[in-house]
Design a protein around this motif. Structure first.
Motif, mmCIF file in Angstrom:
data_model
loop_
_atom_site.group_PDB
_atom_site.id
_atom_site.type_symbol
_atom_site.label_atom_id
_atom_site.label_comp_id
_atom_site.label_asym_id
_atom_site.label_seq_id
_atom_site.Cartn_x
_atom_site.Cartn_y
_atom_site.Cartn_z
ATOM 1 N N SER A 112 30.080 39.978 18.104
ATOM 2 C CA SER A 112 30.266 39.246 16.846
ATOM 3 C C SER A 112 29.617 39.975 15.672
ATOM 4 C CB SER A 112 29.677 37.835 16.972
ATOM 5 O OG SER A 112 28.269 37.892 17.139
ATOM 6 N N LEU A 113 28.589 40.772 15.943
ATOM 7 C CA LEU A 113 27.908 41.528 14.887
ATOM 8 C C LEU A 113 28.620 42.837 14.552
ATOM 9 C CD1 LEU A 113 24.202 41.100 16.068
ATOM 10 C CD2 LEU A 113 25.387 39.818 14.269
ATOM 11 N N HIS A 114 29.507 43.279 15.459
ATOM 12 C CA HIS A 114 30.156 44.572 15.265
ATOM 13 C C HIS A 114 31.680 44.472 15.285
ATOM 14 C CE1 HIS A 114 26.073 45.567 16.684
ATOM 15 N NE2 HIS A 114 26.219 46.678 15.964
ATOM 16 N N ASP A 115 32.182 43.286 15.066
ATOM 17 C CA ASP A 115 33.632 43.065 14.989
ATOM 18 C C ASP A 115 34.334 43.517 16.270
ATOM 19 O OD1 ASP A 115 35.976 42.186 13.806
ATOM 20 O OD2 ASP A 115 36.419 44.132 12.878
ATOM 21 N N ILE A 116 33.773 43.105 17.410
ATOM 22 C CA ILE A 116 34.363 43.419 18.715
ATOM 23 C C ILE A 116 34.698 42.117 19.429
ATOM 24 C CG2 ILE A 116 34.008 44.537 20.953
ATOM 25 C CD1 ILE A 116 31.886 46.291 19.609
ATOM 26 N N ASP A 117 35.927 41.975 19.870
ATOM 27 C CA ASP A 117 36.322 40.815 20.661
ATOM 28 C C ASP A 117 35.982 41.069 22.127
ATOM 29 O OD1 ASP A 117 37.413 39.381 18.507
ATOM 30 O OD2 ASP A 117 39.307 40.487 18.670
ATOM 31 N N VAL A 118 35.347 40.100 22.771
ATOM 32 C CA VAL A 118 34.940 40.237 24.163
ATOM 33 C C VAL A 118 35.659 39.179 24.996
ATOM 34 C CG1 VAL A 118 33.029 40.154 25.803
ATOM 35 C CG2 VAL A 118 32.688 41.174 23.533
ATOM 36 N N PHE A 119 36.332 39.619 26.051
ATOM 37 C CA PHE A 119 37.069 38.709 26.917
ATOM 38 C C PHE A 119 36.494 38.768 28.334
ATOM 39 C CE2 PHE A 119 39.980 39.815 23.527
ATOM 40 C CZ PHE A 119 40.539 38.586 23.178
ATOM 41 N N GLY A 120 36.191 37.607 28.877
ATOM 42 C CA GLY A 120 35.723 37.512 30.254
ATOM 43 C C GLY A 120 36.835 37.017 31.154
ATOM 44 N N HIS A 121 37.040 37.693 32.270
ATOM 45 C CA HIS A 121 38.134 37.354 33.176
ATOM 46 C C HIS A 121 37.593 36.868 34.518
ATOM 47 C CE1 HIS A 121 41.155 39.308 30.553
ATOM 48 N NE2 HIS A 121 40.151 40.144 30.280
ATOM 49 N N ARG A 122 38.200 35.812 35.035
ATOM 50 C CA ARG A 122 37.812 35.313 36.345
ATOM 51 C C ARG A 122 38.152 36.349 37.404
ATOM 52 N NH1 ARG A 122 40.246 29.497 37.425
ATOM 53 N NH2 ARG A 122 39.022 29.846 39.326
ATOM 54 N N LEU A 123 37.294 36.481 38.408
ATOM 55 C CA LEU A 123 37.539 37.423 39.482
ATOM 56 C C LEU A 123 38.700 36.947 40.353
ATOM 57 C CD1 LEU A 123 33.894 38.251 40.610
ATOM 58 C CD2 LEU A 123 35.345 39.486 39.003
ATOM 59 N N ALA A 124 39.408 37.890 40.926
ATOM 60 C CA ALA A 124 40.500 37.548 41.837
ATOM 61 C C ALA A 124 39.956 36.731 43.000
ATOM 62 C CB ALA A 124 41.172 38.818 42.351
ATOM 63 N N ALA A 125 40.726 35.757 43.446
ATOM 64 C CA ALA A 125 40.269 34.879 44.528
ATOM 65 C C ALA A 125 41.424 34.526 45.439
ATOM 66 C CB ALA A 125 39.650 33.615 43.952
ATOM 67 N N ASP A 126 41.094 34.143 46.646
ATOM 68 C CA ASP A 126 42.073 33.703 47.633
ATOM 69 C C ASP A 126 41.630 32.332 48.130
ATOM 70 O OD1 ASP A 126 44.242 33.764 49.475
ATOM 71 O OD2 ASP A 126 42.859 34.439 51.047
ATOM 72 N N ASN A 127 42.353 31.285 47.724
ATOM 73 C CA ASN A 127 41.954 29.911 48.069
ATOM 74 C C ASN A 127 40.489 29.654 47.708
ATOM 75 O OD1 ASN A 127 44.505 29.220 49.113
ATOM 76 N ND2 ASN A 127 43.994 30.119 51.102
ATOM 77 N N GLU A 128 40.144 30.035 46.476
ATOM 78 C CA GLU A 128 38.814 29.835 45.901
ATOM 79 C C GLU A 128 37.735 30.728 46.522
ATOM 80 O OE1 GLU A 128 37.812 25.712 45.895
ATOM 81 O OE2 GLU A 128 39.513 25.134 44.632
ATOM 82 N N VAL A 129 38.115 31.646 47.402
ATOM 83 C CA VAL A 129 37.172 32.635 47.925
ATOM 84 C C VAL A 129 37.241 33.861 47.023
ATOM 85 C CG1 VAL A 129 36.570 34.150 49.843
ATOM 86 C CG2 VAL A 129 37.417 31.834 50.289
ATOM 87 N N VAL A 130 36.162 34.136 46.315
ATOM 88 C CA VAL A 130 36.133 35.255 45.378
ATOM 89 C C VAL A 130 36.217 36.573 46.146
ATOM 90 C CG1 VAL A 130 34.759 36.476 43.656
ATOM 91 C CG2 VAL A 130 34.846 33.985 43.638
ATOM 92 N N ILE A 131 37.141 37.424 45.730
ATOM 93 C CA ILE A 131 37.318 38.727 46.370
ATOM 94 C C ILE A 131 36.392 39.720 45.674
ATOM 95 C CG2 ILE A 131 38.964 40.539 46.983
ATOM 96 C CD1 ILE A 131 41.165 38.406 46.814
ATOM 97 N N SER A 132 35.223 39.874 46.215
ATOM 98 C CA SER A 132 34.202 40.740 45.633
ATOM 99 C C SER A 132 33.974 41.962 46.517
ATOM 100 C CB SER A 132 32.888 39.973 45.492
ATOM 101 O OG SER A 132 32.393 39.607 46.777
ATOM 102 N N ALA A 133 33.250 42.932 45.981
ATOM 103 C CA ALA A 133 32.897 44.115 46.764
ATOM 104 C C ALA A 133 32.055 43.719 47.970
ATOM 105 C CB ALA A 133 32.146 45.118 45.890
ATOM 106 N N THR A 134 31.185 42.723 47.789
ATOM 107 C CA THR A 134 30.347 42.249 48.896
ATOM 108 C C THR A 134 31.201 41.694 50.031
ATOM 109 O OG1 THR A 134 28.514 41.740 47.404
ATOM 110 C CG2 THR A 134 28.515 40.650 49.552
ATOM 111 N N LEU A 135 32.232 40.942 49.678
ATOM 112 C CA LEU A 135 33.130 40.386 50.695
ATOM 113 C C LEU A 135 33.862 41.511 51.433
ATOM 114 C CD1 LEU A 135 34.611 38.083 52.116
ATOM 115 C CD2 LEU A 135 36.211 38.009 50.191
#
Length: 289
Positions: A77-100
């Motif tokens: 907001s101080l540098h005129d940059i739009d920031v978008f956060g995206h939900r991680l991919a999931a399978d039946n609410e199980v987050v597909i992470s590197a740990t998984l």
């Protein structure tokens, strides 16, 4: 945590999305201690001048992970940059992470790991000299030592493909030290080290010191080898010499667990059955890539 991708693999996958520019920043100890504000101003703003930033909703950056998505949006907001956060991919609410993915691979669930990755998992490694047993049994193997700190699937026998010398070959791959020959493997390593120590020693005192040193090294190797990423791959249709070369192993399917055979003949039969299964599914010759 064990790596799922080398930097080279990561760049190749990103390049497939037809992105225009990729900037690789070396993760040094100095960078690890950098506050997120300094990283944004001294690295990101200086070299990229971004207008939009996309991250995952669980994104963290900077020293001790203090730069979360809220902090990033405040900076934006101080540098005129739009920031978008995206939900991680999931399978039946199980987050597909590197740990998984790591957990699935270490449990030998190649099928589910492949589904979640939307690609086959692969490892890179250097071909080294091994026991020399395979060729005498009618199935020569390439002994592959994987790169350190990379996630190796659970010990077992896998249907795979091996990429080397601009070809891709069907392969039966054993992950881990074969329990049928593990004791002999370590004994050979110990004999080689002790023989080298005897050859290089000049006097009895030096010999005693070197023998003790080599014994300690051997004991260390004996403990460490099972934890290293050691693969034995029989490449169908391959003839040639690839010692010292780096190859890629692509895991297709887990065929069976590893176990100690009661006899060498039982081992040979099992390996030939594995090779036959690979041949039926993937063919028996390599193709140029």
């Amino acid at each position: 945590d064990a790596c799922l991708l080398t930097t080279k693999q990561r760049l190749e996958l990103i390049a497939r999305t037809h992105i225009d520019l990729i900037v690789v920043v070396a993760f040094t100890p100095a960078l690890a201690k950098l506050e997120y504000q300094k990283f944004l101003t001294d690295v990101v703003m200086k070299h990229l001048a971004p207008r939009i930033i996309h991250v995952g909703t669980d994104f963290k950056m900077g020293y001790r992970g203090q730069g979360d998505i809220s902090a990033l949006r405040a900076f934006g907001s101080l540098h005129d940059i739009d920031v978008f956060g995206h939900r991680l991919a999931a399978d039946n609410e199980v987050v597909i992470s590197a740990t998984l993915i790591r957990t699935l691979l270490q449990n030998g669930d190649i099928a589910l790991a492949t589904r979640y990755l939307t690609r086959f998992y692969s490892l890179s490694g250097k071909v080294i000299h091994g026991r020399g047993k395979g060729s005498g049994f009618g199935f020569a193997t390439a002994n592959i030592l994987c790169q350190a700190n990379h996630c190796v699937p659970q010990s077992g026998v896998y249907m795979a493909c091996v990429v080397c010398q601009h070809h891709i070959y069907p392969a039966a791959v054993n992950v881990g030290i074969s329990p049928t020959f593990s004791s002999e493997f370590y004994e050979n390593e110990q004999d080689n080290l002790q023989n080298n120590a005897q050859h290089n020693s000049q006097v009895s005192f030096e010999k005693t010191v070197q023998d003790n040193t080599q014994k300690n090294v051997c004991d260390s190797k004996r403990r460490a080898l099972p934890r290293q990423g050691f693969l034995e791959a029989h490449l169908l249709g391959f003839t040639g010499d690839i010692y010292g070369q780096t190859v890629d192993v692509i895991f297709i399917k887990r065929m069976r667990d590893v176990h100690k055979f009661e006899s060498v003949s039982a081992l040979i039969k099992a390996v030939h059955d594995n090779i036959k299964e690979v041949k039926n599914c993937l063919g028996e010759t390599g193709i140029e890539v």
